[in-house]
Design an enzyme around this catalytic site. Structure first.
Site, mmCIF file in Angstrom:
data_model
loop_
_atom_site.group_PDB
_atom_site.id
_atom_site.type_symbol
_atom_site.label_atom_id
_atom_site.label_comp_id
_atom_site.label_asym_id
_atom_site.label_seq_id
_atom_site.Cartn_x
_atom_site.Cartn_y
_atom_site.Cartn_z
ATOM 1 N NE ARG A 176 -2.636 -1.701 3.279
ATOM 2 C CZ ARG A 176 -3.211 -1.772 4.478
ATOM 3 N NH1 ARG A 176 -4.259 -0.997 4.759
ATOM 4 N NH2 ARG A 176 -2.740 -2.591 5.395
ATOM 5 N NE ARG A 208 38.640 50.716 -13.166
ATOM 6 C CZ ARG A 208 38.434 51.110 -11.919
ATOM 7 N NH1 ARG A 208 37.986 50.248 -11.031
ATOM 8 N NH2 ARG A 208 38.670 52.350 -11.548
#
Length: 448
Positions: free
Chosen positions: A14, A436
């Site tokens: 079940r 950068r």
């Protein structure tokens, strides 16, 4: 001497699952582990788990428990047949045997202890747990005299209408004098609706047999389907949360909170709604956790705050604030008086005291010193496509927004990193690092 037998051979159809029923988790442990642990207080000399369907899976799942022995029931011909399989294993055993089902996970250790005490005090051949259920359908009925001595047990499917009016049910938990039980087992028959050997039939051949009522019938709740599993989890959670609230923990909306019983909580902890504490988590005194947190196998030390965040396998030191929407995982060690803010992920990193990682950053495989300030959008690029590499950032260093550290790289103490920098080489102490492209402005330009 005392032995325990756990019945774990059934299919559990079940549950609608490929997993054996007794291996379904209830909180942090499987059903069968909980059944075994319910007997720990009585300190059994032997623990035998009777397996059948998918027995290898059950054995593999719980063979880490050193005290467990496995007994195979090749055919599932009823509970009595299961106990018959113990005879070769307990041939010379002369003590008492506790029998319980592997799908009854809510038994309190105190209840098992009381069962054994009652059994031995009255020198019973058998003692069984019983309970009075308002709706006993599906359970075997137990019939007793005025001294709680059992006169008969009838399975529900075999009860007549008059017998079904009896609400005292058999919990399927027993304590037997083993030698008496062993002599009774060959007398069992299959004269019943299921044509199986019922263990309950042994009461016809044992004397005395006594019933012990359980005041809280939720303890003997069995699990046959997912609905019952959910109900059992609610019962378990109610126990855990009630105990912690009585110990000085405040819970805002307890129904929305879940806490594994392996969790430890300090005094004056406040747990907000939708918070879930898992595994071997420890929350220190005065912490405020939630709302909306998941913390798993982690330590949160005193007076820290965690808001809308996920923390796993990590340690957070005292007076630290985390969240909202932070994620710590994979062995993070966070120092005292730190701040980990919005949308920050930290993985397998050590963070020093008074360090701030306030927002929108990823820190992985890194070591950060004390009083470091990580600017918004800072990333440690730790993965080269094959291997993970470390980033080291020294004390009091400050990174500008949108900085990227391409590991392996070491940044010294008291360094300032310009916003938007991509750092690919080591930076010494007391430096300004800018990496950068130069800004260019072309005036009067427009797209043609």
């Amino acid at each position: 001497m005392l032995a325990v037998a756990i019945l774990a051979a059934g299919k559990g159809t079940r549950m609608k699952s490929k997993l054996p029923k007794v291996l379904h988790p209830l909180g942090s442990k499987s059903l069968v582990e909980r059944a075994i642990e319910s007997c720990n207080t009585v300190k059994p000399d032997r623990t035998l788990v009777i397996i059948g369907y998918e027995g290898d899976k059950i054995e593999n799942a719980i063979n880490h428990l050193p005290e467990v022995e496995f007994v195979e029931q090749k055919e599932q011909l009823g509970t009595g047949h299961a106990i018959m399989q113990l005879v070769p294993y307990l041939e010379d055993f002369t003590g008492d045997l506790i029998v319980l089902n592997g799908d009854v996970p809510l038994l309190r250790p105190e209840t098992i202890e009381e069962l054994v005490k009652t059994h031995q005090k009255h020198n019973n051949s058998a003692t069984l747990l019983t309970a009075h259920l308002p709706k006993p359908k599906g359970y075997g009925r137990v019939f007793c005299d005025a001294n709680n001595l059992v006169t008969q047990i009838v399975e529900d499917r075999d009860c007549n209408d008059a017998q079904k009016q009896n609400h005292r049910i058999n919990a399927g938990v027993y304590c037997f004098h083993w030698q008496s039980l062993k002599e009774a087992l060959p007398k069992l028959t299959t004269n019943n609706d299921q044509q199986e050997y019922y263990l309950t039939e042994v009461v016809d051949f044992l004397n005395p047999v006594m019933a012990l009522d359980v005041p809280d019938h939720s303890e003997i709740s069995g699990i046959n389907d997912r609905c019952q599993l959910a109900v059992a989890y609610d019962i378990l959670q109610a126990r855990v949360k009630e105990a912690w609230m009585k110990a000085g923990v405040t819970m805002i909306d307890p129904d929305s909170i879940t806490i594994d019983e392996t969790v430890q909580l300090g005094m004056d902890v406040t747990i907000e709604p939708q918070t879930h504490l898992r595994g071997n988590t420890v929350i220190g005194a005065g912490c405020k956790i939630g709302p909306g947190c998941l913390i798993d196998n982690s330590i949160i030390e005193d007076n820290s705050t965690v808001l809308y965040s996920v923390i796993s396998d990590s340690k957070v030191s005292t007076n630290t604030k985390i969240g909202p929407y932070a994620h710590l995982r994979g062995g993070v060690e966070l120092g005292e008086n730190c701040r980990v803010g919005n949308f920050v992920e930290i993985k397998k990193s050590s963070i020093g005291n008074k360090t701030n990682i306030a927002h929108l950053s990823y820190i992985g495989d890194a070591t950060l010193g004390n009083q470091v300030n990580i600017g918004a959008g800072t990333i440690t690029a730790n993965y080269d496509g094959v291997n993970k590499h470390p980033t080291i950032i020294g004390d009091r260093t400050k990174t500008g927004s949108n900085s990227v550290f391409v590991a392996p790289v070491t940044i010294g103490k008291d360094v300032t990193v310009g916003a938007g920098s991509v750092i690919t080489h080591d930076v010494p102490n007391d430096s300004l690092a800018i990496a950068r492209g130069k800004q260019r402005v072309i005036e009067g330009w427009k797209k043609s």
